[in-house]
Design a protein around this motif. Structure first.
Motif, mmCIF file in Angstrom:
data_model
loop_
_atom_site.group_PDB
_atom_site.id
_atom_site.type_symbol
_atom_site.label_atom_id
_atom_site.label_comp_id
_atom_site.label_asym_id
_atom_site.label_seq_id
_atom_site.Cartn_x
_atom_site.Cartn_y
_atom_site.Cartn_z
ATOM 1 N N ARG A 44 0.685 -1.244 -0.062
ATOM 2 C CA ARG A 44 -0.027 -0.043 -0.160
ATOM 3 C C ARG A 44 0.969 1.401 -0.336
ATOM 4 O O ARG A 44 0.396 2.454 -0.414
ATOM 5 N N HIS A 82 -7.308 5.220 7.012
ATOM 6 C CA HIS A 82 -7.860 4.625 8.098
ATOM 7 C C HIS A 82 -7.116 3.432 9.114
ATOM 8 O O HIS A 82 -6.126 3.295 8.733
ATOM 9 N N ASP A 86 -4.072 -3.192 8.109
ATOM 10 C CA ASP A 86 -2.983 -3.636 7.004
ATOM 11 C C ASP A 86 -2.639 -2.016 6.256
ATOM 12 O O ASP A 86 -1.899 -1.843 5.348
ATOM 13 N N HIS A 87 -3.228 -0.998 6.909
ATOM 14 C CA HIS A 87 -2.782 0.372 6.859
ATOM 15 C C HIS A 87 -1.911 1.108 7.939
ATOM 16 O O HIS A 87 -0.783 1.555 7.568
ATOM 17 N N ASP A 221 -9.440 2.707 1.130
ATOM 18 C CA ASP A 221 -10.230 1.598 0.855
ATOM 19 C C ASP A 221 -11.644 2.253 0.722
ATOM 20 O O ASP A 221 -12.356 2.940 1.768
ATOM 21 N N HIS A 274 -3.241 -1.655 -3.710
ATOM 22 C CA HIS A 274 -3.984 -2.422 -2.710
ATOM 23 C C HIS A 274 -4.502 -3.522 -3.356
ATOM 24 O O HIS A 274 -5.939 -3.893 -3.327
HETATM 25 ZN ZN LIG Z 1 -6.871 -2.406 3.166
#
Ligand SMILES: [Zn+2]
Length: 323
Positions: A44, A82, A86-87, A221, A274
């Protein structure tokens, strides 16, 4: 005769207007993924560098290997769409290229802190956070030894500047709860037992207006949203889109993302993001990948973010090098 001259002059001017000027200032965009030269499942993170030298990190996630990752260099500001793991980044790789592209090794656990806040603290960088994320992130930056005051709020409609870059947040249709792994006991245990996280308001996308005229929309996302047409295209006039294409069950997939860029935002070019798949092998796009399907469905060039490979964009949103 005059009419012919005017027509020739008009054609010459039109040609000038569409020929890229090699001397024009460029924005450099460098993906920081898990595997050098590839576009991998959890990638990402991007670093944007304005022509004035301002450097901005977007969605560090799992693939930035802490504040000492040598690929970071100077970082002036950190963006976070957010707080999903995964971020935000609960951990990272022990070394470059650890694990494989489809399933990287993220065995260095940094919870209850996060890669995002540890990088911000280590780099003495601002975090520009929308929604209700700023107070949570400020506490984490403080816990990592940084200055909580460097976490700044940017709610929808507002604009803040970092160097020559203007930064706005725009709505994303997704969810935004902090997982128990990022919280301390006893709250973490109670939430885990209840199967809940703590909601910190709506997730966001970003619009970055650079000093050379480039306007980049970072979708975060999201599903398809009317904001992509009204706010991102009609108001901010984004000419580059970083588009999340992971698909089921989380966000827009290749078909929905193609609708967003073709019909709603209509930028000059797109960077896929992503993808939740090992999209490349040896730096070449896998023909059966979601990324390849998105590239085919989009009407404008879709660039593949290969980790460590810097792409350069002019003020009109065209890639002029590294794509
Ligand atoms: Zn994500």
């Amino acid at each position: 005769m005059n009419k012919v001259l005017i027509a020739v002059a008009t054609l010459a001017l039109a040609a000038c207007a569409t020929t890229p000027d090699p001397q024009a200032p460029k924005v450099k965009i460098t993906p920081l993924g898990s595997h050098d030269g590839e576009f991998c499942a959890r990638d990402r993170a991007l670093v944007f560098e304005d022509p004035d030298g301002t450097r901005i990190l977007y969605d560090a996630g799992f693939t930035v290997r802490g504040a000492n990752d040598p690929r970071l260099g100077k970082i002036d500001a950190v963006l976070l769409s957010h707080v999903h793991g995964d971020h935000l980044g609960p951990g990272h790789q022990p070394a470059a290229n650890a694990g494989n592209c489809g399933n990287p090794d993220f065995s260095v656990n940094v919870t209850p802190n996060s890669v995002t806040t540890m990088v911000a603290a280590g780099k003495k960088a601002k975090i520009l956070a929308g929604s209700d994320m700023h107070t949570f992130l400020a506490a984490k930056v403080g816990a990592a030894g940084g200055d909580p005051k460097l976490v700044q709020l940017v709610r929808f409609g507002a604009l803040v500047k970092v160097g020559g870059v203007s930064v706005a947040t725009v709505p994303a249709t997704h969810t935004n709860a902090v997982g128990p792994e990022f919280l301390d006991k006893p709250l973490a245990d109670m939430l885990r037992a209840a199967g809940l996280g703590v909601d910190v308001g709506p997730p966001v996308g970003y619009v970055l207006r650079f000093s050379n005229g480039l306007v980049a929309y970072l979708s975060g996302d999201t599903g398809i949203t009317a904001e992509q047409e009204t706010t991102v295209r009609r108001y901010y006039k984004a000419n580059l889109v970083v588009m999340n294409i992971g698909g089921s069950p989380f966000t827009t997939g290749p078909d929905e993302s193609a609708f967003v860029v073709n019909e709603l935002v209509r930028p000059a070019s797109v960077i896929a993001s992503h993808a939740n798949e090992p999209a490349t092998i040896g730096g070449k796009l896998v023909p059966t990948s979601k990324t390849a399907a998105f590239q085919k469905a989009a009407k404008m060039p879709v660039h593949v973010p290969l980790s460590g490979k810097t792409m350069e964009f002019d003020g009109s949103g065209r890639c002029t090098a590294g794509c």
